[in-house]
Motif scaffolding. Structure first.
Motif, PDB file in Angstrom:
ATOM      1  N   UNK A 118     -28.895 110.155 -80.814  1.00  0.00           N
ATOM      2  CA  UNK A 118     -29.444 108.865 -81.226  1.00  0.00           C
ATOM      3  C   UNK A 118     -28.398 107.756 -81.284  1.00  0.00           C
ATOM      4  N   UNK A 119     -27.115 108.097 -81.288  1.00  0.00           N
ATOM      5  CA  UNK A 119     -26.111 107.029 -81.274  1.00  0.00           C
ATOM      6  C   UNK A 119     -26.174 106.242 -79.964  1.00  0.00           C
ATOM      7  N   UNK A 120     -26.656 106.885 -78.899  1.00  0.00           N
ATOM      8  CA  UNK A 120     -26.746 106.213 -77.611  1.00  0.00           C
ATOM      9  C   UNK A 120     -27.735 105.046 -77.627  1.00  0.00           C
ATOM     10  N   UNK A 121     -28.682 105.067 -78.561  1.00  0.00           N
ATOM     11  CA  UNK A 121     -29.686 103.993 -78.645  1.00  0.00           C
ATOM     12  C   UNK A 121     -29.612 103.294 -80.009  1.00  0.00           C
ATOM     13  N   UNK A 122     -28.470 103.393 -80.652  1.00  0.00           N
ATOM     14  CA  UNK A 122     -28.254 102.773 -81.962  1.00  0.00           C
ATOM     15  C   UNK A 122     -29.312 103.180 -82.984  1.00  0.00           C
ATOM     16  N   UNK A 167     -34.971 111.947 -72.662  1.00  0.00           N
ATOM     17  CA  UNK A 167     -34.974 110.793 -73.562  1.00  0.00           C
ATOM     18  C   UNK A 167     -36.403 110.317 -73.828  1.00  0.00           C
ATOM     19  N   UNK A 168     -37.234 110.347 -72.802  1.00  0.00           N
ATOM     20  CA  UNK A 168     -38.639 109.986 -72.970  1.00  0.00           C
ATOM     21  C   UNK A 168     -39.341 110.994 -73.884  1.00  0.00           C
ATOM     22  N   UNK A 169     -39.165 112.266 -73.591  1.00  0.00           N
ATOM     23  CA  UNK A 169     -39.838 113.302 -74.365  1.00  0.00           C
ATOM     24  C   UNK A 169     -39.444 113.302 -75.826  1.00  0.00           C
ATOM     25  N   UNK A 170     -38.162 113.049 -76.095  1.00  0.00           N
ATOM     26  CA  UNK A 170     -37.643 113.070 -77.465  1.00  0.00           C
ATOM     27  C   UNK A 170     -37.821 111.739 -78.187  1.00  0.00           C
TER      28      UNK A 170
END
Length: 184
Positions: A118-122, A167-170
Motif C-alpha cells: 500500500x505504500x506504492x499508492x500512499x 493491484x486491481x484484485x487487491x
C-alpha cells in the motif's frame, strides 16, 4: 442496472468475484498472499479456471498460511504437480513457496506485506472509473515499477501485467466502470 466489465459477465463465478472481491481494498497479509498466488496461477490461463480451482489451491497451500507454505518441502510440490484438482504447472506451484518466503522477508523489512504494497499508492486506492473496458490498461508505469521491485526481492510470476491485475484484485487500483455501484 449494475454495469459489470465484459469479462465478469461470462459466468456466475466471475460475476461474484467482480461484484464482491475485485477492487475491494485488501489489507490482510494472508489474503494478499492468496491473491498473489492466484494471479500467478492465471498466467496463460483464464481467471475462470483459477476461480474454479481456488478451493483446491487453498487446501493444497494450507489456506495460504505463510509459515506453513514457506516451509513446504520439494516433495510436497512434486505431489501437488500430480493432483488434477490443481493447476499442475510445477513452476507456478514452486512460485507459491518462493513467494511465501519473499513475503516473510518483506514483513521483516516493512512490518507487513500490506504496508509494503500500500505504500506504492500512499495508502489510498487509485480510482480510475473508465468509460469502457477498452480504456483499462494491462499494465502501467506503477505496475512496472512494483514488478521490478518485487523481482529484486525474489518474487516469481510478478511481471507488470500480473502485478497490474493483482493491484486491481487487491483494490489498490479500482478500474470498475464509471457507472458501477457495488450492491450490498
Amino acid at each position: 442496472m449494475v454495469e459489470r466489465l465484459a469479462w465478469a459477465a461470462q459466468d456466475p463465478l466471475l460475476q461474484a468475484y467482480h461484484d464482491h472481491e475485485w477492487g475491494v481494498p485488501v489489507h490482510d497479509d494472508r489474503a494478499l498472499f492468496e491473491l498473489l498466488s492466484l494471479e500467478g496461477f492465471q498466467a496463460g490461463l483464464s481467471w475462470l479456471i483459477v476461480l474454479q480451482k481456488r478451493a483446491a489451491i487453498k487446501q493444497a497451500f494450507y489456506d495460504f498460511e505463510l509459515t506453513a507454505v514457506a516451509q513446504m518441502p520439494p516433495a510436497k510440490i512434486d505431489a501437488l504437480a500430480q493432483d488434477p484438482q490443481l493447476i499442475r504447472n510445477r513452476l507456478k506451484l514452486q512460485a507459491v513457496v518462493v513467494n511465501a518466503q519473499a513475503i516473510q522477508r518483506v514483513q521483516q523489512a516493512w512490518g507487513s506485506f500490506d504496508a509494503y504494497l500500500w505504500h506504492w499508492v500512499d495508502g489510498k486506492p487509485l480510482v480510475n472509473r473508465p468509460q469502457s473496458q477498452a480504456e483499462i490498461p494491462t499494465q502501467t508505469p506503477l505496475s512496472q515499477t512494483i514488478a521490478k521491485d518485487m523481482k529484486k526481492r525474489g518474487f516469481k510470476f510478478v511481471g507488470p501485467v500480473i502485478i497490474y491485475s493483482y493491484l486491481q484484485g487487491a483494490g489498490l487500483v479500482d478500474d470498475h466502470l464509471a457507472g458501477w455501484r457495488r450492491l450490498e
